[in-house]
Design an enzyme around this catalytic site. Structure first.
Site, mmCIF file in Angstrom:
data_model
loop_
_atom_site.group_PDB
_atom_site.id
_atom_site.type_symbol
_atom_site.label_atom_id
_atom_site.label_comp_id
_atom_site.label_asym_id
_atom_site.label_seq_id
_atom_site.Cartn_x
_atom_site.Cartn_y
_atom_site.Cartn_z
ATOM 1 N N VAL A 62 0.840 -1.201 0.000
ATOM 2 C CA VAL A 62 0.000 0.000 0.000
ATOM 3 C C VAL A 62 0.879 1.256 0.000
ATOM 4 C CG1 VAL A 62 -1.804 1.285 1.230
ATOM 5 C CG2 VAL A 62 -1.917 -1.208 1.119
ATOM 6 N N CYS A 63 1.959 1.244 0.779
ATOM 7 C CA CYS A 63 2.856 2.400 0.835
ATOM 8 C C CYS A 63 3.513 2.654 -0.525
ATOM 9 C CB CYS A 63 3.926 2.202 1.904
ATOM 10 S SG CYS A 63 3.255 1.975 3.562
ATOM 11 N N ASP A 64 3.907 1.568 -1.181
ATOM 12 C CA ASP A 64 4.486 1.636 -2.520
ATOM 13 C C ASP A 64 3.471 2.261 -3.481
ATOM 14 O OD1 ASP A 64 6.630 -0.158 -4.475
ATOM 15 O OD2 ASP A 64 4.670 0.304 -5.327
ATOM 16 N N THR A 67 2.809 6.037 -2.772
ATOM 17 C CA THR A 67 3.910 6.912 -3.187
ATOM 18 C C THR A 67 3.970 7.023 -4.706
ATOM 19 O OG1 THR A 67 5.062 6.311 -1.164
ATOM 20 C CG2 THR A 67 6.370 7.375 -2.889
#
Length: 170
Positions: A62-64, A67
């Site tokens: 999710v962070c990938d 971003t």
């Protein structure tokens, strides 16, 4: 006395430490690492609209995705907007990830040393020493215009609402 509130990670309670910031509040000053020797502060982006995308770790799905999405949006928003991604990852890991992902329009800044950003912005996760997924949009005068702190760490933020908040300040 620090303020605490509960959110969740995969349905299990976790504790956020720090104030619950709201639109209209002044953005707290911060100093985050660009690398081991250089830091960056809120004042470095003075006069610009700032979208701060907070992620627990750049090396998760999710962070990938979060971003990468804001990196795509950055080119459409013009020179008066800066997008910062903040995580507690080491600057080495952030630089490696950016190179591998081809992310070049978002500034990745590290809160690894003392989690001071997380504590000032109310997104420090007590149990993990990471920062909770959140979005802050800050105007050119360093007033907070938009806040989304997710209640569940594994969910995506509302990208459209964050981008609309940025556009409303242009």
């Amino acid at each position: 006395m620090s303020q605490e509130r509960s959110v969740s990670f995969k349905g299990n309670p976790i504790t956020l430490v720090g104030p619950e910031l709201k639109p209209g509040d002044s953005a707290p000053a911060f100093s985050l690492n660009k690398n081991l020797l250089e830091s960056s502060s809120l004042q470095d982006f003075s006069g610009k609209v700032k979208l701060i995308s907070v992620v627990p770790s750049i090396d998760t799905g999710v962070c990938d995705a979060q971003t990468r999405r804001f990196n795509e949006e950055a080119s459409k928003l013009g020179d008066n907007v800066v997008i910062l991604t903040v995580s507690a990852d080491l600057p080495f890991a952030q630089a490696r990830w950016c190179a591998a992902a081809g992310v070049d329009r978002v500034f990745l800044l590290s809160d690894y040393k003392d989690n001071s950003f997380g504590k000032a912005y109310g997104v420090f996760i007590k149990e993990f020493h990471l920062d909770m997924r959140a979005i802050f949009v800050i105007d050119g005068n360093d007033k907070i215009a938009y806040v989304e702190v997710l209640n569940e760490m594994t969910e995506h933020p509302n990208y459209e609402a964050a981008i609309a908040a940025v556009k409303s300040l242009l």
